[in-house]
Design an enzyme around this catalytic site. Structure first.
Site, mmCIF file in Angstrom:
data_model
loop_
_atom_site.group_PDB
_atom_site.id
_atom_site.type_symbol
_atom_site.label_atom_id
_atom_site.label_comp_id
_atom_site.label_asym_id
_atom_site.label_seq_id
_atom_site.Cartn_x
_atom_site.Cartn_y
_atom_site.Cartn_z
ATOM 1 N N TYR A 45 0.857 -1.190 0.000
ATOM 2 C CA TYR A 45 0.000 0.000 0.000
ATOM 3 C C TYR A 45 0.893 1.240 0.000
ATOM 4 O O TYR A 45 1.554 1.533 0.995
ATOM 5 C CB TYR A 45 -0.906 -0.038 1.227
ATOM 6 C CG TYR A 45 -1.839 1.137 1.435
ATOM 7 C CD1 TYR A 45 -2.078 2.088 0.451
ATOM 8 C CD2 TYR A 45 -2.510 1.283 2.649
ATOM 9 C CE1 TYR A 45 -2.938 3.143 0.658
ATOM 10 C CE2 TYR A 45 -3.378 2.336 2.869
ATOM 11 C CZ TYR A 45 -3.584 3.264 1.870
ATOM 12 O OH TYR A 45 -4.442 4.318 2.093
ATOM 13 N N LYS A 63 -1.506 -1.172 -4.029
ATOM 14 C CA LYS A 63 -2.470 -0.086 -4.032
ATOM 15 C C LYS A 63 -1.662 1.198 -4.152
ATOM 16 O O LYS A 63 -0.965 1.604 -3.225
ATOM 17 C CB LYS A 63 -3.299 -0.082 -2.746
ATOM 18 C CG LYS A 63 -4.264 1.100 -2.634
ATOM 19 C CD LYS A 63 -4.966 1.098 -1.282
ATOM 20 C CE LYS A 63 -5.834 2.342 -1.109
ATOM 21 N NZ LYS A 63 -6.457 2.385 0.238
#
Length: 301
Positions: free
Chosen positions: A136, A164
Site C-alpha cells: 500500500y 495499491k
C-alpha cells in the site's frame, strides 16, 4: 485462487452510537449490501476502517465477521499494517488463519524505513504467510513513498504481487506496469478511472462504501469492456461524491452519507470528529442527485 481484480471497497468500521464498541451486526449488513450491489472485493481495517483505533479483540471480530459474511463470494483482504515487523507478521498470520484471501500492508509509518528496510519488512511478512500481499503506497500518511523502482524490487518477493498506488501521480501506474510487468498487479488508490487506462487492474475505493454499484460498473466498463464513453459517463456520476469521501473527510463523510441513506455506522473514533453540520446539506444534495437517498428523505428536502 483467482487473481484479484476489480473494485474493492476499503470498508468503514461501524461503531455503536456512542462509539464504544464495533457494531458487528451493522458490519455484516454492510458486507451484504456491498456484495448485493456487485462489488468485486472487500478490504476491512484499512485507513477508512480506522485500523489504528480498534483493539486487538475488535480486529479479530471484524475479520471474522467480514470473512464469514462474505463466505467466499468475493475476496477479502485484511489491512495488517503496523510499525513493528513482528506485529505485522502476527496480524497477517492471524488474518490468514481466519480465512482471509490476502493482506494489505502499508509501510511502517513512523520509522521512515530505507529501501533495504522496506524490502526486509515485506519479505519477512511474505515468508511467514501463504496468502498474497498488497503493498500500500500512500506517502501522505506513511511518510514513505514507494517509487516505481522500489516497487520493482518488492515485486521480486514471492507473494508480494499487488500494489495499491495512492499518489495523485497517475504516471506511477504506467511506470510500475512497465518496470514490473506481470510480477505486480496495480490497484489504484485514488485515481481509479484515470489509472484503468494505463494498466491498473483494480481500484481500492472509499466512495464504493456508499456507491458500490456505480464504482464496480466503472471498472467493468473501463477495464472489461474498454468502453471510454461508458466509463466517462459513470465517472462523471461519481465525481460530485468524491470530495466528501476523500481528503480529511474520508471517514466522517462516508459515515455521514450512510446515516443519510438510513444505514447507521456510528461516529468516527477520536481524534476524528463527525462531519460538520455545515457540510451536510451539500452532501445530502449530492446523494439525492445520485439517487442514493431513501424516497422519504428526498421528499423531505
Amino acid at each position: 485462487m483467482r487473481p484479484f481484480r476489480g473494485t474493492y471497497t476499503v470498508l468503514v468500521t461501524p461503531f455503536t452510537a456512542d462509539g464504544s464498541a464495533v457494531d458487528l451486526a451493522a458490519l455484516a449488513r454492510l458486507v451484504e449490501f456491498q456484495i448485493a450491489e456487485g462489488i468485486h472485493g472487500l478490504i476491512p481495517l484499512g485507513s477508512t476502517g480506522e485500523f489504528l483505533s480498534v483493539t486487538p479483540d475488535e480486529r479479530r471480530a471484524i475479520v471474522e465477521t467480514v470473512v464469514k459474511t462474505a463466505a467466499g463470494r468475493v475476496p477479502v483482504l485484511i489491512g495488517t499494517g503496523g510499525e513493528w515487523t513482528r506485529d505485522v507478521v502476527a496480524m497477517s498470520r492471524e488474518a490468514e488463519a481466519q480465512g482471509a484471501d490476502g493482506v494489505m500492508i502499508i509501510p511502517p509509518f513512523y520509522s521512515v524505513p530505507t529501501e533495504d528496510e522496506l524490502y526486509v519488512h515485506y519479505k519477512t511478512v511474505a515468508d511467514a504467510i501463504s496468502i498474497p500481499i498488497m503493498v500500500y503506497n500512500n506517502p501522505a500518511t506513511a511518510n514513505v513513498d514507494l517509487l516505481p523502482e522500489t516497487v520493482a524490487r518488492l515485486s521480486t518477493i514471492e507473494g508480494c504481487c499487488y500494489i495499491k498506488e495512492s499518489t495523485l501521480d497517475v504516471t506511477r501506474v504506467r511506470d510500475i506496469v512497465r518496470i514490473c510487468g506481470d510480477r505486480m498487479t496495480v490497484f489504484a488508490g485514488v485515481l481509479g478511472f484515470e489509472s484503468f487506462w494505463l494498466g491498473a487492474e483494480g481500484w481500492v475505493a472509499v466512495c464504493s462504501n456508499v456507491a458500490p454499484r456505480l464504482s464496480a460498473e466503472l471498472f467493468n466498463a473501463s477495464v472489461d469492456r474498454r468502453d471510454l464513453d461508458e466509463g466517462t459517463a459513470i465517472h462523471r456520476k461519481l465525481i460530485p461524491l468524491l470530495p466528501f469521501v476523500g481528503g480529511p473527510r474520508y471517514v466522517s463523510g462516508t459515515k455521514a452519507a450512510f446515516e443519510m441513506m438510513g444505514m447507521q455506522m456510528g461516529p468516527p473514533r477520536a481524534p476524528r470528529l463527525p462531519l460538520p453540520e455545515a457540510d451536510k446539506p451539500a452532501l445530502r444534495k449530492v446523494l439525492a442527485g445520485m439517487g442514493l437517498l431513501p424516497t422519504s428523505a428526498v421528499a423531505a428536502e
